[in-house]
Write a protein that holds these residues in place. Structure first.
Motif, PDB file in Angstrom:
ATOM      1  N   TYR A  46       0.833  -1.493   0.048  1.00  0.00           N
ATOM      2  CA  TYR A  46       0.076   0.377   0.739  1.00  0.00           C
ATOM      3  C   TYR A  46       0.656   0.911  -0.070  1.00  0.00           C
ATOM      4  CZ  TYR A  46      -3.612   3.356   2.159  1.00  0.00           C
ATOM      5  OH  TYR A  46      -3.798   5.053   2.049  1.00  0.00           O
ATOM      6  N   MET A  47       1.638   1.159   0.724  1.00  0.00           N
ATOM      7  CA  MET A  47       2.824   2.648   1.013  1.00  0.00           C
ATOM      8  C   MET A  47       3.372   2.985  -0.184  1.00  0.00           C
ATOM      9  SD  MET A  47       3.654   2.074   5.172  1.00  0.00           S
ATOM     10  CE  MET A  47       5.132   3.531   4.656  1.00  0.00           C
ATOM     11  N   TYR A  48       3.610   1.485  -0.500  1.00  0.00           N
ATOM     12  CA  TYR A  48       4.406   1.774  -2.113  1.00  0.00           C
ATOM     13  C   TYR A  48       4.232   2.400  -2.669  1.00  0.00           C
ATOM     14  CZ  TYR A  48       7.984   0.971  -5.682  1.00  0.00           C
ATOM     15  OH  TYR A  48       8.805   0.800  -6.757  1.00  0.00           O
ATOM     16  N   LYS A  49       2.832   1.729  -3.354  1.00  0.00           N
ATOM     17  CA  LYS A  49       2.165   1.728  -4.525  1.00  0.00           C
ATOM     18  C   LYS A  49       0.678   3.795  -4.248  1.00  0.00           C
ATOM     19  CE  LYS A  49      -2.393   1.017  -4.238  1.00  0.00           C
ATOM     20  NZ  LYS A  49      -3.571   0.338  -3.861  1.00  0.00           N
ATOM     21  N   LYS A  50       1.525   3.941  -3.094  1.00  0.00           N
ATOM     22  CA  LYS A  50       1.183   5.469  -2.892  1.00  0.00           C
ATOM     23  C   LYS A  50       2.181   6.266  -2.642  1.00  0.00           C
ATOM     24  CE  LYS A  50      -3.267   4.406  -1.640  1.00  0.00           C
ATOM     25  NZ  LYS A  50      -4.831   5.606  -2.384  1.00  0.00           N
ATOM     26  N   GLY A  51       2.957   5.521  -2.777  1.00  0.00           N
ATOM     27  CA  GLY A  51       4.670   6.791  -3.040  1.00  0.00           C
ATOM     28  C   GLY A  51       4.763   7.061  -1.435  1.00  0.00           C
ATOM     29  N   TYR A  52       4.434   6.609  -0.195  1.00  0.00           N
ATOM     30  CA  TYR A  52       5.115   6.719   0.665  1.00  0.00           C
ATOM     31  C   TYR A  52       6.388   5.981   1.320  1.00  0.00           C
ATOM     32  CZ  TYR A  52      -0.034   8.233   1.058  1.00  0.00           C
ATOM     33  OH  TYR A  52      -1.762   8.416   1.158  1.00  0.00           O
ATOM     34  N   TYR A  53       6.374   5.000   0.195  1.00  0.00           N
ATOM     35  CA  TYR A  53       7.848   4.217   1.077  1.00  0.00           C
ATOM     36  C   TYR A  53       8.374   4.148  -1.028  1.00  0.00           C
ATOM     37  CZ  TYR A  53      10.323   1.341   4.126  1.00  0.00           C
ATOM     38  OH  TYR A  53      11.469   0.439   4.223  1.00  0.00           O
ATOM     39  N   PRO A  54       8.853   5.352  -0.836  1.00  0.00           N
ATOM     40  CA  PRO A  54       9.802   4.713  -2.445  1.00  0.00           C
ATOM     41  C   PRO A  54      11.105   3.983  -2.259  1.00  0.00           C
ATOM     42  CG  PRO A  54      10.415   6.875  -1.326  1.00  0.00           C
ATOM     43  CD  PRO A  54       9.954   6.447  -0.272  1.00  0.00           C
ATOM     44  N   SER A  55      10.308   2.718  -2.151  1.00  0.00           N
ATOM     45  CA  SER A  55      12.155   1.944  -1.482  1.00  0.00           C
ATOM     46  C   SER A  55      12.897   1.811  -1.792  1.00  0.00           C
ATOM     47  CB  SER A  55      11.683   0.972  -0.746  1.00  0.00           C
ATOM     48  OG  SER A  55      10.667   0.029  -1.850  1.00  0.00           O
ATOM     49  N   TYR A  56      12.176   1.372  -3.806  1.00  0.00           N
ATOM     50  CA  TYR A  56      14.037   0.953  -4.825  1.00  0.00           C
ATOM     51  C   TYR A  56      14.214   2.799  -4.801  1.00  0.00           C
ATOM     52  CZ  TYR A  56      12.108  -3.373  -4.939  1.00  0.00           C
ATOM     53  OH  TYR A  56      11.584  -5.002  -4.011  1.00  0.00           O
ATOM     54  N   ASP A  57      13.777   3.954  -4.812  1.00  0.00           N
ATOM     55  CA  ASP A  57      14.581   5.237  -5.164  1.00  0.00           C
ATOM     56  C   ASP A  57      15.269   5.687  -3.540  1.00  0.00           C
ATOM     57  OD1 ASP A  57      15.251   7.833  -5.756  1.00  0.00           O
ATOM     58  OD2 ASP A  57      13.393   7.754  -7.066  1.00  0.00           O
TER      59      ASP A  57
END
Length: 162
Positions: free
Chosen positions: A131-142
Motif C-alpha cells: 500500500y505504502m509503495y503504491k501510494k509513494g509513501y515508501y519509495p524503497s527502490y529510490d
C-alpha cells in the motif's frame, strides 16, 4: 583508518530505519501528550519527547553524508503516510517479536499458535508495505526519494506542537 566523506550504503539504511522509527514515535508521543492527566506520567512523556527530539536532530545531521541525497522538501498536509508508517513499524516489530518468541518456545501447541500469528503478521506487513509503495509513501527502490521522505517525516515530527 581511512576517513570517508560519505556514509556507506548499509549505514545509510540503518540511519533511515532509526530516523523514521523515532520520528513516528515522536509524532505518537506528541499526539498522546495532551491526553495524559497524571503529572508523573506527563513528565515521563516530556522527557521522552525531549530525548527523541534530540536523537532525531542528531541523526538528521548525517543525511548530508548519505550517498546521492537530493535536498528538496515537500511537506504533506494529510496524515495518511503517518498512519501507514506507524502500522508498518508496528507490524515489523510484531514479526521480529513473534520470531524471537518462537525460538524460545518448547511447547508444540504454543509454537503452532505463534507460527500462525507470525505468518499473519508477515501477510499484514506485506499488505501495508505494498500500500505504502503504491501510494509513494515508501519509495524503497529510490534511495534519493526514500531519504528525502525521512527528512520530511523527521521535520514534521520536530515541528509538531504538543
Amino acid at each position: 583508518m581511512n576517513e570517508h566523506r560519505h556514509l556507506a550504503w548499509h549505514e545509510t539504511m540503518e540511519l533511515h530505519e532509526l530516523t523514521v522509527f523515532q520520528s513516528l514515535g515522536l509524532m505518537k508521543l506528541k499526539k498522546t501528550y495532551p491526553k495524559i492527566t497524571d503529572p508523573e506520567l506527563k513528565k515521563i512523556y516530556q522527557q521522552a519527547i525531549h530525548s527523541l527530539t534530540g536523537n532525531i536532530q542528531e541523526l538528521l545531521r548525517f543525511y548530508r553524508m548519505a550517498p546521492h541525497m537530493q535536498r528538496e522538501e515537500n511537506l504533506r498536509v494529510d496524515e495518511l503516510p503517518f498512519y501507514a508508517g506507524d502500522l508498518l513499524a508496528f507490524l515489523k516489530t510484531a514479526v521480529r517479536n513473534l520470531a524471537i518468541a518462537i525460538t524460545e518456545t518448547a511447547t508444540p501447541a504454543l509454537r503452532a499458535v505463534l507460527v500462525k500469528q507470525l505468518n499473519g503478521a508477515i501477510e499484514s506487513h506485506t499488505a501495508i508495505y505494498n500500500y505504502m509503495y503504491k501510494k509513494g509513501y515508501y519509495p524503497s527502490y529510490d534511495l534519493n526519494r526514500l531519504l528525502q521522505n525521512d527528512v520530511t517525516i523527521a521535520n514534521t515530527a520536530l515541528s509538531q506542537k504538543i
